[in-house]
Design an enzyme around this catalytic site. Structure first.
Site, PDB file in Angstrom:
ATOM      1  N   LYS A 159       0.675   0.640  -1.260  1.00 27.15           N
ATOM      2  CA  LYS A 159      -0.778   0.633  -0.991  1.00 27.15           C
ATOM      3  C   LYS A 159      -1.394   1.512  -2.061  1.00 27.15           C
ATOM      4  O   LYS A 159      -1.645   2.699  -1.862  1.00 27.15           O
ATOM      5  CB  LYS A 159      -1.042   1.218   0.407  1.00 27.15           C
ATOM      6  CG  LYS A 159      -1.397   0.165   1.443  1.00 27.15           C
ATOM      7  CD  LYS A 159      -1.675   0.806   2.791  1.00 27.15           C
ATOM      8  CE  LYS A 159      -3.122   1.158   2.993  1.00 27.15           C
ATOM      9  NZ  LYS A 159      -4.024   0.025   3.172  1.00 27.15           N
TER      10      LYS A 159
HETATM   11  N1  PMP Z   1      -2.870  -6.399   3.216  1.00 23.32           N
HETATM   12  C1  PMP Z   1      -3.685  -5.617   2.513  1.00 23.32           C
HETATM   13  C2  PMP Z   1      -3.994  -5.973   1.112  1.00 23.32           C
HETATM   14  C3  PMP Z   1      -4.227  -4.462   3.103  1.00 23.32           C
HETATM   15  O1  PMP Z   1      -5.069  -3.690   2.415  1.00 23.32           O
HETATM   16  C4  PMP Z   1      -3.902  -4.151   4.432  1.00 23.32           C
HETATM   17  C5  PMP Z   1      -4.474  -2.903   5.073  1.00 23.32           C
HETATM   18  N2  PMP Z   1      -3.593  -1.845   4.924  1.00 23.32           N
HETATM   19  C6  PMP Z   1      -3.052  -5.003   5.135  1.00 23.32           C
HETATM   20  C7  PMP Z   1      -2.555  -6.126   4.493  1.00 23.32           C
HETATM   21  C8  PMP Z   1      -2.695  -4.740   6.566  1.00 23.32           C
HETATM   22  O2  PMP Z   1      -1.860  -3.617   6.683  1.00 23.32           O
HETATM   23  P1  PMP Z   1      -1.886  -2.726   7.999  1.00 23.32           P
HETATM   24  O3  PMP Z   1      -1.782  -3.652   9.148  1.00 23.32           O
HETATM   25  O4  PMP Z   1      -0.694  -1.859   7.853  1.00 23.32           O
HETATM   26  O5  PMP Z   1      -3.161  -1.966   7.989  1.00 23.32           O
END
Ligand code: PMP
Length: 287
Positions: A154
């Site tokens: 991330k």
């Molecule tokens: N894909 C992207 C590109 C994101 O930014 C996020 C948000 N973190 C997610 C998927 C979903 O991840 P999560 O459920 O862990 O928030």
């Protein structure tokens, strides 16, 4: 100092100290601002309890490691700081944002004197699931291939592409975009993973080319209890018209109903809000 609209971060933890929001400053020549070497997490706290905190901090550390951002705090220590951010700022329902970034000791692409910095901020946020249904378009941009960058991190650099895709989608009248991978399979949206429903099947792209979402994993875990069989596989855009419903998942979005997906001059409209509502209700009951 301009403070982000709608956010009161109060006390922010920076490199071991709690400081007032107005004092949480960094230098304009900060390495990560110029070269995007920063990683972060988005975490939610519901009614004073942080949801899947360990999973988020472990992902933060994996993201940092893949960008060679080394720091000496442990998963337990940063988790504890997140808990403290909630308490110190009198939060009940909150969004928590840890960030790890390279400092301003050098403007060289790499230097041994560059520091790794870490901060945790938290602010009030009441929402569990998005109330709005979204209209999506397919982005011109493809999700980076795993050989082009650490795609499971991330990282700020990944979000630069997501920001571009989102701006283009909004500029053409959509709420968000789906990015395909280089092979033409559906990867994810700009801040969410994506699921399709067909009868009792819940179909979602495998994680070769998308963020390993913690909300995604939560849905996969509870789906059998709603009577769904989960299938993780490659999904081509041409399959979209055969699905009954679609939803997107993310920590900030929760479970977001998708109303339509437009591509190749075609608009595929889903009539699946009631089906998605059941997934939303289950998610609300879990968090
Ligand atoms: N894909 C992207 C590109 C994101 O930014 C996020 C948000 N973190 C997610 C998927 C979903 O991840 P999560 O459920 O862990 O928030």
């Amino acid at each position: 100092m301009i403070i982000p609209k709608g956010i009161q971060a109060g006390m922010i933890w920076m490199n071991g100290n709690w400081v007032e929001e107005a004092d949480a400053k960094i230098h304009i020549l900060t390495h990560s601002l110029h070269y995007s070497g920063a990683v972060f997490e988005g975490i939610k706290c519901y009614n004073g309890k942080i949801f899947k905190l360990k999973e988020h901090i472990e992902r933060l550390f994996r993201s940092a490691e893949s960008l060679f951002l080394s720091q000496h705090f442990s998963v337990e220590e940063i988790s504890q700081i997140c808990e403290e951010a909630v308490i110190k700022n009198n939060l009940k329902n909150a969004y928590i944002r840890p960030l790890i970034w390279r400092g301003s000791e050098s403007m060289k692409m790499h230097s041994d004197i560059l520091s790794t910095n870490i901060m945790v901020a938290g602010w009030a946020s009441n929402r569990i699931n998005d109330e709005e249904s979204y209209n999506l378009t397919l982005s011109y941009w493809r999700r980076s291939h795993p050989t082009t960058m650490p795609i499971h991190a991330k990282s700020a650099s990944m979000y630069n592409m997501m920001t571009i895709a989102l701006i283009e989608a909004e500029n053409t009248g959509f709420d968000d975009a789906i990015l395909l991978d280089l092979a033409g399979n559906i990867a994810e949206c700009t801040t969410t993973n994506i699921f399709f429903i067909k009868d009792n099947l819940l179909i979602t792209p495998n994680t070769h080319n998308c963020i390993e979402g913690i909300t995604r994993a939560t849905v996969i875990e509870f789906a059998p209890r709603l009577g769904y069989t989960v299938i993780e596989r490659d999904i081509k855009p041409d399959e979209i018209k055969g699905f009954d419903a679609c939803f997107a998942t993310g920590t900030a979005a929760g479970i977001r109903n998708i109303k339509s997906i437009s591509y190749d001059d075609e608009k595929i409209v889903f009539d699946g809000a009631d089906i998605v509502r059941k997934v939303q209700d289950k998610y609300s009951s879990i968090v």
